[in-house]
Write an enzyme that holds these catalytic residues in place. Structure first.
Site, PDB file in Angstrom:
ATOM      1  N   LYS A  65      34.718  37.161  40.407  1.00 37.59           N
ATOM      2  CA  LYS A  65      33.381  37.736  40.468  1.00 37.59           C
ATOM      3  C   LYS A  65      32.376  36.849  41.215  1.00 37.59           C
ATOM      4  CE  LYS A  65      33.740  40.649  36.367  1.00 37.59           C
ATOM      5  NZ  LYS A  65      33.073  41.095  35.121  1.00 37.59           N
ATOM      6  N   ASP A 101      27.783  45.109  35.704  1.00 35.65           N
ATOM      7  CA  ASP A 101      28.048  44.546  34.374  1.00 35.65           C
ATOM      8  C   ASP A 101      26.754  44.408  33.582  1.00 35.65           C
ATOM      9  OD1 ASP A 101      30.802  44.235  34.408  1.00 35.65           O
ATOM     10  OD2 ASP A 101      30.730  42.215  35.251  1.00 35.65           O
TER      11      ASP A 101
END
Length: 243
Positions: A65, A101
């Site tokens: 990420k 997220d």
């Protein structure tokens, strides 16, 4: 073919592939495909793009990420502020990174919060934890990281006594500790310090109740796993890919 997928490492367990396959089937999108792309390293990423020129969008998971940012042409301001990307959109200007997220976490957490919830511990310092930190700040909570290493705005696990642990109203596990098949494992915390007024949130969703959450349940704590967060962030990614 409209091809989408997930990049990460050791991701056979992933929720995303099944979720999007069911979504495509429900919407009658027979020309849409979602695949897992298990990459041993991100040096394989350019080769993936060459192999699948029909890619329309990607999700990104552990451990890429943060590293994936170096391969992108543009970042959405939220992803730039967080320093982590979990969604990539393919467009005329190249690859653009987003972070859904943070929306998934915020929206799934909000219904559980009380006026007494003001301080949080974040277990782990990876890409997911950065989105959680950003989300907690947006909700008005003060957050402190917990890591194996000492650092700024960061505690070490060895510093967490039962008394110290009890001072935080929310504890969020952003580590992979406890994920299937290693379900007997849990972050190394002094669980005897937990109180019924606390909320334990685990980004893990397989199993539905990790040992971390079960320890909280035994103490009467509020508990929440990461499944709803994943569902919300997946829908946010879908919106981005189709905007």
């Amino acid at each position: 073919m409209h091809r989408y997928g997930l990049i990460g490492k050791n991701i056979s367990y992933s929720f995303s592939r099944g979720y999007f396959r069911e979504k495509f089937e429900a919407l009658g999108l027979s020309d849409h495909l979602y695949e897992n792309f298990d990459l041993p390293g991100l040096t394989e990423f350019p080769l993936l793009l060459e192999k699948y020129p029909d890619l329309k969008g990607l999700n990104v998971t552990i451990p890429y990420k943060e590293q994936i940012i170096d391969y992108l042409d543009e970042l959405h301001p939220t992803a730039e502020a967080i320093g982590a990307v979990n969604t990539i959109a393919f467009g005329p200007g190249g690859l653009k990174g987003f972070n859904t997220d943070v929306t998934g976490f915020k929206e799934s957490l909000k219904p559980l919060l009380t006026q007494m919830d003001r301080e949080a511990l974040i277990l782990g310092t990876g890409g997911a934890s950065k989105a959680v930190f950003h989300g907690l700040e947006a909700l008005g909570l003060k957050a402190t990281y917990v890591s194996r290493k000492a650092g700024k705005n960061q505690l070490t696990y060895s510093e967490l006594t039962p008394e110290k642990l009890s001072q935080y109203q929310l504890i969020v596990n952003c580590t992979p500790v406890g994920t299937h098949p290693h379900t007997a494992h849990a972050p190394e915390l002094p669980y005897s310090g937990l109180k019924p007024t606390q909320l334990l949130y685990d980004l893990i969703y397989n199993p539905a109740e990790t040992r971390f959450l079960l320890e909280g349940k035994r103490k009467g704590c509020r508990i929440k796993n990461g499944l709803e967060m994943l569902q919300i962030q997946a829908e946010e990614a879908w919106k981005i890919w189709n905007s």
